[in-house]
Scaffold this motif. Structure first.
Motif, PDB file in Angstrom:
ATOM      1  N   GLY A   1      40.963  62.233  43.838  1.00  8.15           N
ATOM      2  CA  GLY A   1      42.004  62.780  44.325  1.00  8.15           C
ATOM      3  C   GLY A   1      42.631  63.822  43.277  1.00  8.15           C
ATOM      4  N   ALA A   2      43.811  64.362  44.052  1.00 11.16           N
ATOM      5  CA  ALA A   2      44.336  65.452  43.085  1.00 11.16           C
ATOM      6  C   ALA A   2      45.807  65.669  43.140  1.00 11.16           C
ATOM      7  N   VAL A   3      46.407  66.133  42.253  1.00  9.89           N
ATOM      8  CA  VAL A   3      47.966  66.432  42.226  1.00  9.89           C
ATOM      9  C   VAL A   3      48.086  67.650  42.386  1.00  9.89           C
ATOM     10  N   VAL A   4      48.789  68.503  43.450  1.00  8.21           N
ATOM     11  CA  VAL A   4      49.110  69.788  43.216  1.00  8.21           C
ATOM     12  C   VAL A   4      50.609  69.919  42.779  1.00  8.21           C
ATOM     13  N   LEU A   5      50.721  70.600  41.416  1.00 10.51           N
ATOM     14  CA  LEU A   5      52.020  70.735  41.066  1.00 10.51           C
ATOM     15  C   LEU A   5      52.688  71.976  41.522  1.00 10.51           C
ATOM     16  N   VAL A   6      53.673  72.052  41.928  1.00  8.47           N
ATOM     17  CA  VAL A   6      54.495  73.438  42.645  1.00  8.47           C
ATOM     18  C   VAL A   6      55.776  73.447  41.763  1.00  8.47           C
ATOM     19  N   ASP A   7      56.096  74.901  41.707  1.00  2.94           N
ATOM     20  CA  ASP A   7      57.219  75.266  41.257  1.00  2.94           C
ATOM     21  C   ASP A   7      57.915  76.012  42.478  1.00  2.94           C
TER      22      ASP A   7
ATOM     23  N   GLY B   1      51.347  78.418  34.987  1.00  2.00           N
ATOM     24  CA  GLY B   1      52.831  77.898  34.503  1.00  2.00           C
ATOM     25  C   GLY B   1      53.299  76.936  35.138  1.00  2.00           C
ATOM     26  N   VAL B   2      52.861  76.061  36.002  1.00  2.00           N
ATOM     27  CA  VAL B   2      53.719  75.160  36.910  1.00  2.00           C
ATOM     28  C   VAL B   2      54.173  74.000  36.127  1.00  2.00           C
ATOM     29  N   GLY B   3      53.313  73.589  34.779  1.00  2.00           N
ATOM     30  CA  GLY B   3      53.744  72.516  34.177  1.00  2.00           C
ATOM     31  C   GLY B   3      52.460  71.482  34.149  1.00  2.00           C
ATOM     32  N   LYS B   4      51.303  72.109  34.444  1.00  2.00           N
ATOM     33  CA  LYS B   4      49.951  70.966  34.380  1.00  2.00           C
ATOM     34  C   LYS B   4      49.793  70.314  33.034  1.00  2.00           C
ATOM     35  N   THR B   5      49.529  71.247  32.207  1.00  2.00           N
ATOM     36  CA  THR B   5      49.519  70.739  30.616  1.00  2.00           C
ATOM     37  C   THR B   5      50.468  69.951  30.276  1.00  2.00           C
TER      38      THR B   5
ATOM     39  N   VAL C   1      48.217  65.099  46.940  1.00  2.00           N
ATOM     40  CA  VAL C   1      49.785  64.973  46.785  1.00  2.00           C
ATOM     41  C   VAL C   1      50.160  66.134  46.309  1.00  2.00           C
ATOM     42  N   VAL C   2      51.508  66.306  46.864  1.00  2.00           N
ATOM     43  CA  VAL C   2      52.289  67.664  46.130  1.00  2.00           C
ATOM     44  C   VAL C   2      53.312  67.151  45.213  1.00  2.00           C
ATOM     45  N   ALA C   3      53.469  67.721  44.065  1.00  2.00           N
ATOM     46  CA  ALA C   3      54.427  67.087  43.054  1.00  2.00           C
ATOM     47  C   ALA C   3      55.220  68.418  42.932  1.00  2.00           C
ATOM     48  N   VAL C   4      56.642  68.498  43.428  1.00  2.24           N
ATOM     49  CA  VAL C   4      57.435  69.469  43.145  1.00  2.24           C
ATOM     50  C   VAL C   4      57.877  69.331  41.736  1.00  2.24           C
ATOM     51  N   ASN C   5      57.708  70.290  40.548  1.00  2.00           N
ATOM     52  CA  ASN C   5      58.209  70.114  39.341  1.00  2.00           C
ATOM     53  C   ASN C   5      59.564  70.674  39.170  1.00  2.00           C
ATOM     54  N   SER C   6      60.606  69.928  38.833  1.00  2.00           N
ATOM     55  CA  SER C   6      62.009  70.319  38.892  1.00  2.00           C
ATOM     56  C   SER C   6      62.224  71.337  37.560  1.00  2.00           C
ATOM     57  N   PHE C   7      62.194  72.345  37.685  1.00  2.00           N
ATOM     58  CA  PHE C   7      62.579  73.375  36.616  1.00  2.00           C
ATOM     59  C   PHE C   7      64.067  73.634  36.765  1.00  2.00           C
TER      60      PHE C   7
ATOM     61  N   GLY D   1      45.425  77.378  35.402  1.00  2.00           N
ATOM     62  CA  GLY D   1      46.273  77.905  36.329  1.00  2.00           C
ATOM     63  C   GLY D   1      45.794  79.302  36.644  1.00  2.00           C
ATOM     64  N   GLN D   2      45.308  79.915  35.710  1.00  2.00           N
ATOM     65  CA  GLN D   2      45.088  81.570  36.032  1.00  2.00           C
ATOM     66  C   GLN D   2      43.970  81.573  36.661  1.00  2.00           C
ATOM     67  N   GLN D   3      44.065  82.589  37.743  1.00  2.00           N
ATOM     68  CA  GLN D   3      42.852  82.824  38.727  1.00  2.00           C
ATOM     69  C   GLN D   3      41.427  83.157  38.056  1.00  2.00           C
TER      70      GLN D   3
END
Ligand SMILES: Nc1nc2c(ncn2[C@@H]2O[C@H](COP(=O)(O)OP(=O)(O)OP(=O)(O)O)[C@@H](O)[C@H]2O)c(=O)[nH]1
Ligand SMILES: [Mg+2]
Length: 206
Positions: A117-123, A35-39, A145-151, A100-102
């Motif tokens: 490469g990859a983007v790691v989306l983070v909440d 649920g961090v916003g990948k889709t 890279v790490v992308a902080v998704n601003s909720f 996202g679910q394990q």
């Protein structure tokens, strides 16, 4: 037989057709916890209608999937998201969003195959879901890279604190984004491209 109606239904849209000038295709994966916003990110930046594999979340997932912070979420990715974005006339990125679910993480191995490469989306409300994600990328040697998704409710984190909390090396870029916005998602992908390019200039790190 009248084919006109079926042509209208199945014919590719002009924006779906890859321009002949596209000489280089690169595969990028969008990873992150539940649920961090990948889709959302793949859907926002993709120039083609994204392929998604979302299933409705049912009562059976109560107590298994932690909806804290994303209470309005009703669907979850069970296989992958797929989208495409042209960076310029010659370079096209194929985007693969992971589940996202394990319990679906076994699919990641296939999705990582051939990824540049990859983007790691983070909440920032749920940083702990990112630890295993980052660990897996490091194990596989996939640059990210790490992308902080601003909720709106996400606590702000100074970049240095975030780097320390996620135990990231100095060179790994951290960017902020709004996964719903196309221009913001595009900036994240450009940050990844720049980082990948910098690694080619310092081969001992790549
Ligand atoms: N306010 C806000 N909501 C967002 C943002 N990004 C995503 N959302 C919402 O957060 C929820 C989760 O987004 P998804 O894109 O489904 O997350 P996901 O990472 O693909 O989730 P899984 O596939 O289940 O792991 C959805 O309801 C989105 O509408 C954002 O940047 N801001
Ligand atoms: Mg998803």
């Amino acid at each position: 037989m009248d084919f006109r109606s079926s042509e209208t239904l199945v014919g590719p849209r002009s924006e779906d057709i890859l321009p002949a000038s596209a000489a280089t295709a690169v595969k990028v994966v969008i990873v992150g916890g539940f649920g961090v916003g990948k889709t959302t990110l793949v859907g926002a930046v993709s120039e083609i209608r994204p392929l998604t594999t979302e299933e409705t979340m049912t009562q059976a997932s109560a107590g298994v999937d932690d909806l804290a912070g994303v209470e309005r979420k009703t669907a979850t990715t069970v296989a992958m998201d797929f989208g495409r974005i042209s960076i310029n006339d010659e370079l096209v990125l194929y985007l693969f969003g992971t589940p996202g679910q394990q319990r679906f993480w076994f699919l990641w191995n296939g999705l990582f195959e051939g990824a540049l490469g990859a983007v790691v989306l983070v909440d920032t409300r749920r940083l702990e879901v990112s630890f295993d994600v980052i660990g897996r990328l490091e194990e596989r040697g996939v640059p990210f890279v790490v992308a902080v998704n601003s909720f709106p409710e996400s606590p702000g984190f100074p970049i240095a604190e975030l780097r320390a909390a996620l135990d990231l090396p100095d060179e790994v870029p951290i960017v902020e984004c709004d996964a719903r916005r196309r221009d913001s998602g595009r900036d994240v992908l450009m940050a990844l491209m720049r980082y990948l390019y910098s690694l080619t200039l310092t081969p001992e790190r790549s």
